[in-house]
Design an enzyme around this catalytic site. Structure first.
Site, short mmCIF file in Angstrom:
data_model
loop_
_atom_site.label_atom_id
_atom_site.label_comp_id
_atom_site.label_asym_id
_atom_site.label_seq_id
_atom_site.Cartn_x
_atom_site.Cartn_y
_atom_site.Cartn_z
N GLU A 120 43.71 29.65 47.03
CA GLU A 120 43.31 29.16 45.75
C GLU A 120 44.18 27.85 45.33
O GLU A 120 45.35 27.86 44.79
CB GLU A 120 44.09 30.25 44.98
CG GLU A 120 43.19 31.53 44.98
CD GLU A 120 43.59 32.68 43.93
OE1 GLU A 120 42.87 33.66 43.71
OE2 GLU A 120 44.80 32.77 43.63
N GLU A 126 37.98 36.75 47.88
CA GLU A 126 38.64 37.60 47.09
C GLU A 126 37.93 38.26 46.16
O GLU A 126 37.25 37.64 45.33
CB GLU A 126 40.11 37.27 46.54
CG GLU A 126 41.30 37.13 47.64
CD GLU A 126 42.20 36.62 46.96
OE1 GLU A 126 42.76 37.10 45.69
OE2 GLU A 126 43.09 35.70 47.54
C1 BG6 Z 1 44.78 36.01 43.84
C2 BG6 Z 1 45.90 35.86 44.72
O1 BG6 Z 1 44.84 35.20 42.89
O2 BG6 Z 1 44.68 37.33 42.96
C3 BG6 Z 1 46.24 37.27 45.35
O3 BG6 Z 1 45.26 35.06 45.83
C4 BG6 Z 1 46.28 38.17 44.28
O4 BG6 Z 1 47.22 37.02 46.05
C5 BG6 Z 1 44.92 38.46 43.56
O5 BG6 Z 1 46.99 39.51 44.83
C6 BG6 Z 1 45.07 39.54 42.56
O6 BG6 Z 1 45.90 39.20 41.64
P1 BG6 Z 1 47.39 40.26 41.15
O7 BG6 Z 1 48.23 39.56 40.31
O8 BG6 Z 1 46.61 41.41 40.40
O9 BG6 Z 1 47.86 40.81 42.56
#
Ligand code: BG6
Length: 487
Positions: free
Chosen positions: A192, A385
């Site tokens: 990201e 993701e």
């Molecule tokens: C992304 C990151 O921004 O979102 C992850 O690359 C992160 O590291 C994921 O875990 C989900 O966000 P969160 O804050 O719910 O863990």
């Protein structure tokens, strides 16, 4: 016209070192920047929410440097994947994933970041772990940097503000290509890229109150990362001919709040400043024209060296990756209702429902994003993701019923299929946190994304045993049928 997922589609799961590995001081690893983030399980919901901005200040940073406490630093314990990887990868094989996305911890390879020689114990751990994946028919998608850098680079050099950090990073990446090159199938230099703008401690490791001109510092760090990224693409292509190296953003898909022309223009600007800028530099190889106006207005000054333009131009990425969790709207109305989103506070969309953490669920937005990205760059696209953070209940009989997660995933996979039919060259999908891990934003273990449950609470207490949620069987069938069986 393709109406199904292509053969060899890369169904997978994603995680990262700081949120999963634990073992923060084992195997010769140095202290890293995520090891310093403090969390208290006794914080109220409001305190937790306030902490979500993830900004670091001088006092917190200094205290954490010498603090030997572990419980209040969740990234020090994670889910102990470092010691449990063999049994976990066995479970991943049972799930049927084709690819595992995880990150390499810079501080395991070069504990201080500027060491003359790498830590052999760290390299060996990755050789063993990646070999285990391949033995079980799982490819490897390695993120070279998922936020955390060796702390020594911050205390000694000022972190990413200093061009030297980019040089150390390229040396680190080169070591990985030379030593792990045959074990990695897809490379991602930075998680990201736009996180540096929206969460500067995570993205570019800045300690906020130590900066006189914070915004310029953020963009200077980002420039040094762009150069590091381009030189890493170059090194990968030289050392591993044919290697696939990607560029990634956190995608904030946005719609105009109304059809008022000012809102539509605001949407274009939000897209450019928050998302396209980062991919444009990495995929098109130059700073886009629209940023000149932004930098002038915000009084941002970036120092660039002779030859930087050529470095960016000659070393562009091979595929585009992004994370996708939510969408929002763009408006010039300052009083528009707000809600949380990944990395940012988002403008609310009255047509969407939100997760327990306020992130607006929008499967169609995924199809929109896939079309936008493919139209813009004509490069293969990877969803690095996606997933739903929710509270799950471990029943007495060891089952976990998570129909909300199945609904979320199913709706998103259906839209991926639509995008493939639209003509998008989508090559893979790595579901985020497919095994529960510590949340990056709020540092809670209780914000769970997995199809595999990990018995640990916000204090790190619990058996740390793994259990299959109902969604495990759903994802297993979806993968086994290459996306045909989603019931
Ligand atoms: C992304 C990151 O921004 O979102 C992850 O690359 C992160 O590291 C994921 O875990 C989900 O966000 P969160 O804050 O719910 O863990």
């Amino acid at each position: 016209m393709k109406k199904t997922f292509p053969e060899g589609f890369l169904w997978g799961g994603a995680m990262c070192a700081s949120q999963a590995d634990g073992a923060y001081n084992e195997g010769g690893k140095g202290l890293d920047t995520q090891d310093l983030r403090y969390f208290d399980a006794d914080w109220s919901a409001q305190e937790r929410a306030m902490n979500r901005n993830r900004r670091m200040n001088h006092a917190k940073f200094q205290k954490a440097l010498t603090d030997t406490d572990i419980e209040h630093y969740p990234f020090r314990w994670g889910i102990d994947f470092y010691n449990k990887y063999k049994e976990d990868i066995q479970l991943f094989e049972e799930l049927g994933i084709k690819i595992l996305r995880t990150s390499i911890n810079w501080a395991r390879i070069y504990p201080n970041g500027d060491d003359a020689i790498p830590n052999e114990e760290g390299i060996q751990w990755y050789i063993d772990m990646f070999t285990e994946c391949h033995k079980r028919g799982i490819k490897v998608f390695a993120t070279i940097l998922h936020y955390n850098i060796p702390v020594h680079l911050v205390t000694e050099y000022g972190g990413w503000k200093n061009r030297k950090t980019a040089e150390f990073y390229v040396k680190y990446a080169t070591t990985l290509f030379e030593r792990l090159g045959t074990l990695v199938d897809y490379w991602l230099p930075f998680n990201e890229f736009n996180a540096g703008r929206f969460n500067p401690y995570n993205g570019v490791c800045l300690v906020e109150d130590e900066e006189k001109d914070y915004d310029s510092a953020v963009f200077q760090c980002l420039h040094n990362q762009f150069i590091a990224n381009a030189l890493t693409v170059k090194a990968a292509h030289r050392i591993i001919p044919g290697s696939m190296v990607g560029g990634m953003i956190a995608r904030f898909t946005t719609y105009p709040a109304t059809c008022k022309p000012d809102d539509v223009m605001q949407m274009i600007l939000d897209d450019q400043y928050s998302n396209w800028f980062y991919l444009d530099v990495m995929a098109r190889g130059k700073y886009p024209a629209y940023m000149e106006r932004y930098f002038e207005k915000a009084n941002i000054h970036i120092h660039m060296e002779d030859g930087d333009a050529e470095i960016l131009k000659e070393n562009t990425i091979d595929f585009v990756a992004f994370s996708y969790y939510f969408s929002q709207v763009s408006t010039t109305d300052q009083g528009w209702a707000k809600t949380s989103g990944n990395l940012i506070m988002a403008n609310k969309n009255p047509y969407l429902e939100s997760s327990e953490w306020g992130w607006q669920k929008d499967p169609v937005g995924l199809r929109i994003t896939l079309n936008q990205i493919y139209d813009r760059y004509s490069l293969p696209v990877f969803i690095a993701e996606n997933g739903l953070g929710a509270k799950d209940i471990l029943e007495n009989d060891g089952t976990i019923h998570d129909p909300y997660r199945i609904d979320y995933l199913k709706a998103h996979v259906q839209q991926m299929k639509e995008a493939i039919t639209d003509g998008v060259d989508l090559i893979g999908y790595t579901m985020w946190g497919f095994i529960d891990l510590v949340s990056c934003g709020s540092m809670e273990m209780s914000k769970r994304y997995g199809v595999i449950y990990v018995d640990r609470d916000d204090r790190g207490h619990g058996s740390n045993r793994r259990y299959k949620k109902d969604s495990f069987e759903w994802y297993r069938k979806a993968i086994a049928s290459n996306g045909e069986n989603l019931d």
